[in-house]
Design a protein around this motif. Structure first.
Motif, PDB file in Angstrom:
ATOM      1  N   ASP A 126       0.856  -1.199   0.000  1.00  0.00           N
ATOM      2  CA  ASP A 126       0.000   0.000   0.000  1.00  0.00           C
ATOM      3  C   ASP A 126       0.889   1.245   0.000  1.00  0.00           C
ATOM      4  OD1 ASP A 126      -1.689   2.119   0.484  1.00  0.00           O
ATOM      5  OD2 ASP A 126      -2.793   1.153   2.112  1.00  0.00           O
ATOM      6  N   PRO A 127       1.236   1.781  -1.185  1.00  0.00           N
ATOM      7  CA  PRO A 127       2.170   2.919  -1.249  1.00  0.00           C
ATOM      8  C   PRO A 127       1.708   4.129  -0.445  1.00  0.00           C
ATOM      9  CG  PRO A 127       1.823   1.985  -3.436  1.00  0.00           C
ATOM     10  CD  PRO A 127       0.818   1.344  -2.530  1.00  0.00           C
ATOM     11  N   ALA A 128       0.416   4.455  -0.483  1.00  0.00           N
ATOM     12  CA  ALA A 128      -0.072   5.656   0.209  1.00  0.00           C
ATOM     13  C   ALA A 128       0.171   5.542   1.716  1.00  0.00           C
ATOM     14  CB  ALA A 128      -1.556   5.865  -0.078  1.00  0.00           C
ATOM     15  N   ALA A 129      -0.110   4.364   2.288  1.00  0.00           N
ATOM     16  CA  ALA A 129       0.097   4.166   3.721  1.00  0.00           C
ATOM     17  C   ALA A 129       1.583   4.244   4.065  1.00  0.00           C
ATOM     18  CB  ALA A 129      -0.476   2.818   4.154  1.00  0.00           C
ATOM     19  N   LEU A 130       2.432   3.706   3.192  1.00  0.00           N
ATOM     20  CA  LEU A 130       3.872   3.708   3.455  1.00  0.00           C
ATOM     21  C   LEU A 130       4.460   5.115   3.320  1.00  0.00           C
ATOM     22  CD1 LEU A 130       4.847   0.387   1.671  1.00  0.00           C
ATOM     23  CD2 LEU A 130       4.703   0.816   4.125  1.00  0.00           C
ATOM     24  N   VAL A 131       3.950   5.906   2.411  1.00  0.00           N
ATOM     25  CA  VAL A 131       4.415   7.292   2.280  1.00  0.00           C
ATOM     26  C   VAL A 131       4.072   8.064   3.552  1.00  0.00           C
ATOM     27  CG1 VAL A 131       4.057   9.481   1.074  1.00  0.00           C
ATOM     28  CG2 VAL A 131       4.384   7.383  -0.232  1.00  0.00           C
ATOM     29  N   ARG A 132       2.841   7.887   4.065  1.00  0.00           N
ATOM     30  CA  ARG A 132       2.471   8.545   5.330  1.00  0.00           C
ATOM     31  C   ARG A 132       3.401   8.091   6.445  1.00  0.00           C
ATOM     32  NH1 ARG A 132      -2.747   7.401   3.496  1.00  0.00           N
ATOM     33  NH2 ARG A 132      -2.911   5.590   4.879  1.00  0.00           N
ATOM     34  N   CYS A 133       3.707   6.797   6.458  1.00  0.00           N
ATOM     35  CA  CYS A 133       4.597   6.241   7.478  1.00  0.00           C
ATOM     36  C   CYS A 133       5.997   6.847   7.359  1.00  0.00           C
ATOM     37  CB  CYS A 133       4.648   4.723   7.334  1.00  0.00           C
ATOM     38  SG  CYS A 133       5.554   3.877   8.640  1.00  0.00           S
ATOM     39  N   ALA A 134       6.483   7.037   6.121  1.00  0.00           N
ATOM     40  CA  ALA A 134       7.805   7.615   5.889  1.00  0.00           C
ATOM     41  C   ALA A 134       7.879   9.043   6.422  1.00  0.00           C
ATOM     42  CB  ALA A 134       8.139   7.590   4.400  1.00  0.00           C
ATOM     43  N   PHE A 135       6.797   9.801   6.259  1.00  0.00           N
ATOM     44  CA  PHE A 135       6.769  11.176   6.769  1.00  0.00           C
ATOM     45  C   PHE A 135       6.639  11.212   8.289  1.00  0.00           C
ATOM     46  CE2 PHE A 135       5.523  12.591   2.392  1.00  0.00           C
ATOM     47  CZ  PHE A 135       6.486  13.580   2.263  1.00  0.00           C
ATOM     48  N   ALA A 148      11.746  -3.791  -0.033  1.00  0.00           N
ATOM     49  CA  ALA A 148      10.441  -3.670  -0.690  1.00  0.00           C
ATOM     50  C   ALA A 148       9.975  -2.221  -0.688  1.00  0.00           C
ATOM     51  CB  ALA A 148       9.421  -4.564   0.014  1.00  0.00           C
ATOM     52  N   ILE A 149      10.152  -1.547   0.455  1.00  0.00           N
ATOM     53  CA  ILE A 149       9.732  -0.153   0.587  1.00  0.00           C
ATOM     54  C   ILE A 149      10.565   0.749  -0.325  1.00  0.00           C
ATOM     55  CG2 ILE A 149       9.841   1.801   2.198  1.00  0.00           C
ATOM     56  CD1 ILE A 149       8.893  -0.157   4.365  1.00  0.00           C
ATOM     57  N   ALA A 150      11.863   0.444  -0.419  1.00  0.00           N
ATOM     58  CA  ALA A 150      12.761   1.280  -1.219  1.00  0.00           C
ATOM     59  C   ALA A 150      12.432   1.220  -2.702  1.00  0.00           C
ATOM     60  CB  ALA A 150      14.212   0.843  -0.994  1.00  0.00           C
ATOM     61  N   ALA A 151      11.676   0.213  -3.117  1.00  0.00           N
ATOM     62  CA  ALA A 151      11.305   0.096  -4.530  1.00  0.00           C
ATOM     63  C   ALA A 151      10.114   0.980  -4.889  1.00  0.00           C
ATOM     64  CB  ALA A 151      10.984  -1.363  -4.860  1.00  0.00           C
ATOM     65  N   ILE A 152       9.527   1.636  -3.883  1.00  0.00           N
ATOM     66  CA  ILE A 152       8.353   2.489  -4.120  1.00  0.00           C
ATOM     67  C   ILE A 152       8.823   3.933  -4.323  1.00  0.00           C
ATOM     68  CG2 ILE A 152       6.195   3.349  -3.138  1.00  0.00           C
ATOM     69  CD1 ILE A 152       6.118   0.741  -1.465  1.00  0.00           C
ATOM     70  N   PRO A 153       8.646   4.492  -5.532  1.00  0.00           N
ATOM     71  CA  PRO A 153       9.177   5.824  -5.832  1.00  0.00           C
ATOM     72  C   PRO A 153       8.714   6.905  -4.856  1.00  0.00           C
ATOM     73  CG  PRO A 153       8.386   4.761  -7.846  1.00  0.00           C
ATOM     74  CD  PRO A 153       7.976   3.888  -6.706  1.00  0.00           C
ATOM     75  N   GLU A 154       7.462   6.851  -4.432  1.00  0.00           N
ATOM     76  CA  GLU A 154       6.939   7.895  -3.542  1.00  0.00           C
ATOM     77  C   GLU A 154       7.623   7.869  -2.177  1.00  0.00           C
ATOM     78  OE1 GLU A 154       3.592   6.579  -6.333  1.00  0.00           O
ATOM     79  OE2 GLU A 154       5.151   5.622  -5.112  1.00  0.00           O
ATOM     80  N   VAL A 155       7.989   6.682  -1.710  1.00  0.00           N
ATOM     81  CA  VAL A 155       8.679   6.573  -0.425  1.00  0.00           C
ATOM     82  C   VAL A 155      10.092   7.124  -0.553  1.00  0.00           C
ATOM     83  CG1 VAL A 155       9.583   4.986   1.324  1.00  0.00           C
ATOM     84  CG2 VAL A 155       7.295   4.630   0.376  1.00  0.00           C
ATOM     85  N   ARG A 156      10.779   6.780  -1.642  1.00  0.00           N
ATOM     86  CA  ARG A 156      12.142   7.299  -1.852  1.00  0.00           C
ATOM     87  C   ARG A 156      12.109   8.819  -1.909  1.00  0.00           C
ATOM     88  NH1 ARG A 156      15.486   3.067  -2.726  1.00  0.00           N
ATOM     89  NH2 ARG A 156      17.216   4.503  -2.871  1.00  0.00           N
ATOM     90  N   SER A 157      11.107   9.366  -2.575  1.00  0.00           N
ATOM     91  CA  SER A 157      10.979  10.817  -2.669  1.00  0.00           C
ATOM     92  C   SER A 157      10.746  11.428  -1.293  1.00  0.00           C
ATOM     93  CB  SER A 157       9.835  11.177  -3.613  1.00  0.00           C
ATOM     94  OG  SER A 157       9.674  12.573  -3.698  1.00  0.00           O
ATOM     95  N   ALA A 158       9.894  10.779  -0.485  1.00  0.00           N
ATOM     96  CA  ALA A 158       9.583  11.295   0.849  1.00  0.00           C
ATOM     97  C   ALA A 158      10.825  11.333   1.738  1.00  0.00           C
ATOM     98  CB  ALA A 158       8.497  10.440   1.501  1.00  0.00           C
ATOM     99  N   LEU A 159      11.728  10.376   1.547  1.00  0.00           N
ATOM    100  CA  LEU A 159      12.912  10.292   2.406  1.00  0.00           C
ATOM    101  C   LEU A 159      14.107  11.077   1.860  1.00  0.00           C
ATOM    102  CD1 LEU A 159      12.807   6.543   3.507  1.00  0.00           C
ATOM    103  CD2 LEU A 159      12.213   8.558   4.856  1.00  0.00           C
ATOM    104  N   LYS A 160      13.999  11.590   0.644  1.00  0.00           N
ATOM    105  CA  LYS A 160      15.146  12.253   0.010  1.00  0.00           C
ATOM    106  C   LYS A 160      15.605  13.473   0.799  1.00  0.00           C
ATOM    107  CE  LYS A 160      15.210  12.173  -4.471  1.00  0.00           C
ATOM    108  NZ  LYS A 160      14.945  12.480  -5.899  1.00  0.00           N
ATOM    109  N   ASP A 161      14.682  14.372   1.130  1.00  0.00           N
ATOM    110  CA  ASP A 161      15.061  15.580   1.848  1.00  0.00           C
ATOM    111  C   ASP A 161      15.533  15.270   3.263  1.00  0.00           C
ATOM    112  OD1 ASP A 161      14.593  17.215  -0.288  1.00  0.00           O
ATOM    113  OD2 ASP A 161      12.601  17.864   0.359  1.00  0.00           O
ATOM    114  N   ARG A 162      14.954  14.248   3.873  1.00  0.00           N
ATOM    115  CA  ARG A 162      15.383  13.861   5.225  1.00  0.00           C
ATOM    116  C   ARG A 162      16.847  13.436   5.218  1.00  0.00           C
ATOM    117  NH1 ARG A 162      10.873  10.582   8.610  1.00  0.00           N
ATOM    118  NH2 ARG A 162      12.445  11.022  10.181  1.00  0.00           N
ATOM    119  N   GLN A 163      17.253  12.754   4.139  1.00  0.00           N
ATOM    120  CA  GLN A 163      18.646  12.318   4.046  1.00  0.00           C
ATOM    121  C   GLN A 163      19.570  13.506   3.773  1.00  0.00           C
ATOM    122  OE1 GLN A 163      18.956   8.195   1.975  1.00  0.00           O
ATOM    123  NE2 GLN A 163      16.984   9.024   1.351  1.00  0.00           N
TER     124      GLN A 163
END
Length: 228
Positions: A61-70, A108-123
């Motif tokens: 569920d990409p949407a749930a994982l993006v929320r989790c990443a934030f 698995a999570i790292a393969a989701i583009p939206e999650v990688r984008s969400a974590l980019k600025d944090r890194q």
């Protein structure tokens, strides 16, 4: 203007490579020798994977994982012995982050583009004076493409499985060497073939094969790149 611009004068050493190549150990030691900050990008993805597991989220569920990443709070601190501890939502999750389950979730999570984008600025926010050693899989290609120092570590799959086996056994984790080797080979294939930020050396990275090399020898080679 990208988010790294205000800090672009701060030097970064990126150390990328596959699972078990030694990049975590080498990066920590090099950062200590240089007196620079340290980013374990893999721990961020593992932390999101662990937090998702705690919340019983669906990894499909990409949407749930993006929320989790934030929403997931991730912090790093050294314990009295100097070992890095990782806090996930204020809970010490260091040991859980090291499990193969967490590693598989992170991949698995790292393969989701939206999650990688969400974590980019944090890194990128870890880029602070006097410098940063960033360890991961796409540090030199995606997160810090302007880094003046780039290294790509590798080792044979068999040696990487042996290292991981010893590391987990030393931690008291029951583990199977053949199973570890299969997981490493599967993860290599997944990381290399994903559509977003596949695992590959940056064009300007120095490649170091650590098969058969001791930790001190690898640290010395990396340090020579930064302080010749």
């Amino acid at each position: 203007m990208n988010s790294a611009d205000p800090h672009s004068s701060i030097p970064v050493l990126t150390i990328d490579g596959p699972s078990g190549s030694g990049k975590g150990t080498i990066s920590r030691l090099v950062s200590q020798q240089l007196g620079w900050h340290y980013l374990d990008s893999g721990a961020l993805y593992r932390a999101v994977g662990v937090a998702a597991g705690w919340a019983d989220l669906d990894l499909a569920d990409p949407a749930a994982l993006v929320r989790c990443a934030f929403d997931t709070r991730v912090g790093f601190r050294d314990d009295p012995s100097g070992e890095l501890r990782v806090l996930v939502n204020d809970i010490d999750a260091t040991d859980e982050l090291r499990t193969e389950t967490a590693g598989a979730a992170a991949s698995a999570i790292a393969a989701i583009p939206e999650v990688r984008s969400a974590l980019k600025d944090r890194q990128r926010a870890f880029r602070q004076a006097p410098g940063l050693v960033a360890d991961g899989r796409d540090m030199g290609t995606v997160i810090f493409p302007d880094a003046p120092f780039k290294v790509f570590l590798t080792a044979s799959a068999e040696e990487r499985a042996e290292r991981r086996y010893k590391q987990l056994k030393d931690k008291g984790v029951s583990v199977n060497l053949d199973g570890l080797l299969r997981e490493i080979l599967a993860r290599d294939a997944r990381d290399a073939s994903r559509a977003v930020a596949p695992l590959r050396p940056a064009d300007d990275a120095v490649r170091i094969d650590t098969t058969g090399l001791g930790i001190d020898a690898v640290v010395e080679r990396v340090l020579q790149l930064v302080t010749p």
